[in-house]
Design an enzyme around this catalytic site. Sequence first.
Site, PDB file in Angstrom:
ATOM      1  N   GLU A  94       3.252 -13.762 -16.274  1.00  0.00           N
ATOM      2  CA  GLU A  94       4.434 -13.203 -15.611  1.00  0.00           C
ATOM      3  C   GLU A  94       3.973 -12.365 -14.425  1.00  0.00           C
ATOM      4  OE1 GLU A  94       7.610 -12.138 -13.987  1.00  0.00           O
ATOM      5  OE2 GLU A  94       7.906 -13.356 -15.809  1.00  0.00           O
ATOM      6  N   ASP A 127       0.397 -14.156 -10.735  1.00  0.00           N
ATOM      7  CA  ASP A 127       1.194 -15.241 -10.182  1.00  0.00           C
ATOM      8  C   ASP A 127       0.718 -16.541 -10.811  1.00  0.00           C
ATOM      9  OD1 ASP A 127       2.982 -16.499  -8.109  1.00  0.00           O
ATOM     10  OD2 ASP A 127       1.058 -17.357  -7.515  1.00  0.00           O
ATOM     11  N   ASP A 145       8.745 -22.136 -16.817  1.00  0.00           N
ATOM     12  CA  ASP A 145      10.125 -21.658 -16.727  1.00  0.00           C
ATOM     13  C   ASP A 145      10.169 -20.490 -15.755  1.00  0.00           C
ATOM     14  OD1 ASP A 145      12.797 -21.238 -17.103  1.00  0.00           O
ATOM     15  OD2 ASP A 145      12.627 -20.383 -19.099  1.00  0.00           O
ATOM     16  N   PRO A 150      12.473 -27.645 -10.052  1.00  0.00           N
ATOM     17  CA  PRO A 150      11.545 -28.038  -8.981  1.00  0.00           C
ATOM     18  C   PRO A 150      12.155 -27.960  -7.587  1.00  0.00           C
ATOM     19  CG  PRO A 150      11.439 -29.591 -10.806  1.00  0.00           C
ATOM     20  CD  PRO A 150      12.609 -28.700 -11.077  1.00  0.00           C
TER      21      PRO A 150
END
Length: 225
Positions: A94, A127, A145, A150
């Site tokens: 995260e 990241d 998620d 996309p």
Amino acid sequence: MTAAYDSPVVLDRREGPYGEVVLRRHGTLLQLIANGCFLMDTSDGRSERLLVDAAYDALDGRSTPDVLIGGLGVGFSLAHAAQDRRWGRITVVEREPAVVEWHRDGALSGITAGALADPRTKIVQADLVTYVNETSDTFDALCLDIDNGPGWTVTEDNDGLYSPAGLAACARVLRPGGVLAVWSAEPSPEFEGTLRNAGFRQVRTEEVPVARGVPDAVHLAVRPG
């Protein structure tokens, strides 16, 4: 006036490394907003649970597989994975420090407290695009998620994750026969083609009907052995 029609109340607002992130309450629901874009709320979670279950099922009974979850969000995917003792290591990447804090000791802690206390769980603040390109670790499943799909990314930086180069990086962190599962707010036949062109096999899409509009979708693909 019922809770469904109450005005949203901002619980916390932070300027993070990738822009503004907001946690707000709307009636009984908690909502995540990033740079003004609605990400998710605590209303359902069926598609997030499907994301995890479909990835496991596609592994065909592999013993105690390790899973990498891209994006903590409201925590449904992590909580569901931790409830399943068949998973081995559960790693969550995260990039927003605020989201991690809201789960550790904020309003979202009620969803993931048990999962965060599970010794199998590890939270990596990074990241995801950078992580899959640089980590030396590998996994049996990668559940993405971090966007609305996309074709509907939270930030432009995420676009590359769904490109051939980005998918190659995803494949790099998967063990042979590993499964890539990608959540999307709508099915994308074009993305299925991109997955196949990137070398993935057994590409398919599972849909989750919603109350209104097009169904949510989980795109599944297997890295060749």
